[in-house]
Every structure is written in structure tokens, then in C-alpha cells.
Write an enzyme that holds these catalytic residues in place. Structure first.
Site, PDB file in Angstrom:
ATOM      1  CB  CYS A 226      -0.892  -0.023   1.231  1.00 11.63           C
ATOM      2  SG  CYS A 226      -1.921   1.438   1.385  1.00 11.63           S
TER       3      CYS A 226
ATOM      4  CB  CYS B 148      -4.376   3.402  -5.962  1.00 13.24           C
ATOM      5  SG  CYS B 148      -3.653   1.798  -5.580  1.00 13.24           S
TER       6      CYS B 148
HETATM    7  N1  LIG Z   1      -6.346  -2.222  -3.034  1.00 17.15           N
HETATM    8  C1  LIG Z   1      -4.944  -2.611  -3.103  1.00 17.15           C
HETATM    9  C2  LIG Z   1      -4.268  -2.369  -1.759  1.00 17.15           C
HETATM   10  C3  LIG Z   1      -4.231  -0.926  -1.349  1.00 17.15           C
HETATM   11  C4  LIG Z   1      -3.377  -0.121  -2.294  1.00 17.15           C
HETATM   12  C5  LIG Z   1      -3.263   1.320  -1.787  1.00 17.15           C
HETATM   13  N2  LIG Z   1      -4.462   2.101  -2.036  1.00 17.15           N
HETATM   14  C6  LIG Z   1      -2.030   2.036  -2.310  1.00 17.15           C
HETATM   15  O1  LIG Z   1      -1.946   3.255  -2.034  1.00 17.15           O
HETATM   16  O2  LIG Z   1      -1.167   1.412  -2.932  1.00 17.15           O
HETATM   17  C7  LIG Z   1      -4.824  -4.090  -3.445  1.00 17.15           C
HETATM   18  O3  LIG Z   1      -5.722  -4.861  -3.061  1.00 17.15           O
HETATM   19  O4  LIG Z   1      -3.786  -4.442  -4.045  1.00 17.15           O
END
Ligand SMILES: N[C@@H](CCC[C@H](N)C(=O)O)C(=O)O
Length: 331
Positions: free
Chosen positions: A79, A233
Site C-alpha cells: 500500500c 492509489c
Molecule cells: N487495493 C490494493 C491495496 C491498497 C493499495 C493502496 N491504495 C495504495 O496506495 O497502494 C490491493 O488490493 O492491491
């Protein structure tokens, strides 16, 4: 139990320090806690995109360990936006500015950086390992192809071309025009590829649309595995920066500072594509905003009862909003 509400470029999380709890959580309790707290309608205050679970590292070297649980209770290997907030939390708890954090697949260097603006604490996270292999992505496309780089996916009903890369969580990236960026084609793809029973990404995938705005300037919109649309993300913006360097090197340069705009604001990235061999990695630099602390009982949280939660807001969200408002963002 005290929780810290944090965000990176508007991608928001509640953070929980295991070492400040008086009982150890089971795996099922951790997942249920994430589901209950993150719920945007009935969760803790305004909910969140995920839960960051901080603990001591299980080996020498890292200053701590980060686990990330998505809003649906699934655990991810990485993350990027969350790692910057965990870095800030550990930095302030331990009075250190540069160290590593244990994540599922690697100990990753993090460092405090100059504030992006007054009241906007800023950290850098090292995003790695990187892999284009179908087996690392748990991807099944184009009759068992080993990689997917700037290609159509025969199994999907779209004219888009995609690149798939793990950093190490899985990302599927397409370059699009503004109209497509603003459409719900991203949501249609994201919902199908994360429905739990599609043949292409059976374990799901984070899907991003990227528009190149100008020299070393891109816009990234993401539908996240285990969450849905998010403001940003971090791993997706890092992966999108790497793919931009690989496929559009005339507009987005290796070893250069890239501005990555997103619906929640901006981050900076610097891609280290190792032309002469060696492991690719991406530096992800951006805010690590602490929005509020919340105190509540673990029992209430596990029961989804947030009526007795006691919150204390910081003034950092206003600082972040002023920062974003002052940016000359191009759409
Ligand atoms: N939803 C992603 C995990 C979280 C990623 C996050 N928002 C970031 O900032 O990288 C997954 O399930 O891979």
C-alpha cells in the site's frame, strides 16, 4: 483502543498500532474490524479505504511492520499511500527520519521529505519489488501469455490496450483519452475483474486509466481491488509512472521527477528503470496527513457499534485542502 485516521492524496485509512493494544487480534477479528470500520455508510465516522495494521517487525532491521487490509477484508501485499503514513507514524514514535518498514514481500526504505506545503507532512516510500510475470500477477490472459505489455486482452470486450505489472500488488493499466478517463468504463472493468469468478484475474486486480497531460505529468484514476474507486492509489500511481516511462519515454522520463495528478490531489514519483539490468523500483513521494485520533472499545468496533467513539480532529486536513486548492492542476 486508539485509531489514527490518515490519508495519502485522499486515499484514506484507519491505522492501528498492535503494540498499543491490550489484546492480540485474531486474523478473523482483524478482517472484521476492517470491514466494520471502513464501511462508508455505517462505519467509523466517514469510513475508509482500508485498515493499516502496524506492529513490530518479526526480524532485525525494519523499524516496524505494515499490513494493509482492504475495506472488503482482503489483505494486500502493499500500500503505497498507506506506507507513507506508517512511515510518519514510526518516524515520530521513534524519532528517526530514514529507516525501513517490513511489508509482506520486502523491507522497504522510507524517509521524511521536505513538506509539500505548510502543514503537509511529506514522506517518501520505495515501491518494490516489480514484476511483469503473469504468475506473479495471478493473471491468465491471451492463451497463457507470460506478460502483458501494451496489448489487448482477448478475454475482455474492450478496444483498450493494457500493461500488467505487480509492485508487488497487481495492477492493470491502460492509457486513455479524457472522455474515457471520465467515463465509467474503468468501473465496468474493475467490477468485472474483481467479481471473484472471472478467468482473467481470479484473485482480482487494481485497474487504472492513465492520461498523459504533458512532460513528466500524468493523471491516474484507479478502481481498486477490495475497495472500488478511490481518490488515489499509491502503488497504482507508481506502476503507472513506470509503464509511462517504458511506453512513452519521449513524454515521461526515467530518473526524473514525475507529477502524478489524481482525484485526491497529487504525488511525485521517480522511476528507476534499470536499463543495464537490476531491479526496477519507484520512489513515491507525497503527503502523510493525520486527520484525527479516535478512541473506542475493541468490543464495540467488532460489533460495528461506533456510537461511543470519541474523536479528536487535527488541523492537518485544512492544510492539505489549502495545498491542493493552490495547485495549478491541469485536467
Ligand atoms: N487495493 C490494493 C491495496 C491498497 C493499495 C493502496 N491504495 C495504495 O496506495 O497502494 C490491493 O488490493 O492491491
Amino acid at each position: 483502543m486508539e485509531l489514527l485516521k490518515v490519508h495519502g492524496s485522499g486515499n484514506d485509512f484507519y491505522m492501528l498500532d498492535a503494540q498499543k493494544m491490550d489484546k492480540q487480534l485474531s486474523e478473523s477479528e482483524l478482517r472484521q474490524l476492517a470491514i466494520n470500520i471502513c464501511d462508508r455508510d455505517n462505519g467509523l465516522i466517514d469510513g475508509a479505504d482500508g485498515l493499516l495494521f502496524v506492529d513490530k517487525a518479526d526480524h532485525e532491521g525494519p523499524l516496524g511492520r505494515m499490513r494493509v487490509i482492504n475495506a472488503d477484508g482482503s489483505e494486500a501485499s502493499m500500500c503505497g499511500n498507506g506506507l507513507r503514513s506508517v512511515a510518519r507514524y514510526l518516524a515520530e514514535e521513534n524519532r528517526q527520519q530514514s529507516f525501513s518498514v517490513q511489508t509482506m514481500e520486502a523491507d522497504l526504505p522510507v524517509a521524511k521529505m521536505p513538506d509539500l506545503a505548510e502543514g503537509v507532512a511529506t514522506y517518501q516510500a520505495h515501491i518494490a519489488p516489480v514484476s511483469f510475470k503473469a504468475e506473479d500477477l495471478k493473471m491468465h490472459v491471451n492463451d497463457g501469455a507470460d506478460t502483458l505489455v501494451d496489448q489487448a486482452i482477448a478475454e475482455l470486450d474492450t478496444n483498450l490496450k493494457f500493461t500488467a505489472v505487480a509492485v508487488p500488488n497487481p495492477h492493470l493499466i491502460a492509457f486513455v483519452d479524457q472522455d474515457t478517463l471520465e467515463s465509467d468504463e474503468l468501473g465496468e472493468l474493475g467490477r468485472y475483474l474483481n467479481n471473484g469468478n472471472n478467468p482473467v484475474f481470479p484473485d482480482g486486480v487494481n485497474v487504472s486509466f492513465v492520461r498523459i497531460i504533458g512532460q513528466n505529468n500524468i493523471f491516474v484514476r484507479t478502481f481498486e481491488r477490495g475497495v472500488g474507486y478511490t481518490n488515489a492509489c499509491g502503488t497504482a500511481m507508481s506502476a503507472s509512472s513506470l509503464v509511462s516511462v517504458l511506453l512513452h519515454s519521449d513524454e515521461v522520463a526515467n530518473n526524473a521527477e514525475i507529477t502524478v495528478q489524481n482525484p485526491g490531489g497529487i504525488v511525485k514519483t521517480r522511476v528507476h528503470h534499470q536499463i543495464a539490468g537490476g531491479e526496477d523500483y519507484i520512489d513515491l513521494i507525497g503527503n502523510a496527513t493525520f486527520v484525527r485520533t479516535v478512541n473506542l472499545s475493541l468490543e464495540d468496533a467488532l460489533n460495528g457499534d461506533f456510537s461511543h467513539a470519541v474523536k479528536e480532529e487535527t488541523d492537518e486536513q485544512k492544510s492539505y485542502e489549502d495545498f491542493v486548492a493552490g495547485l495549478q492542476l491541469q485536467q
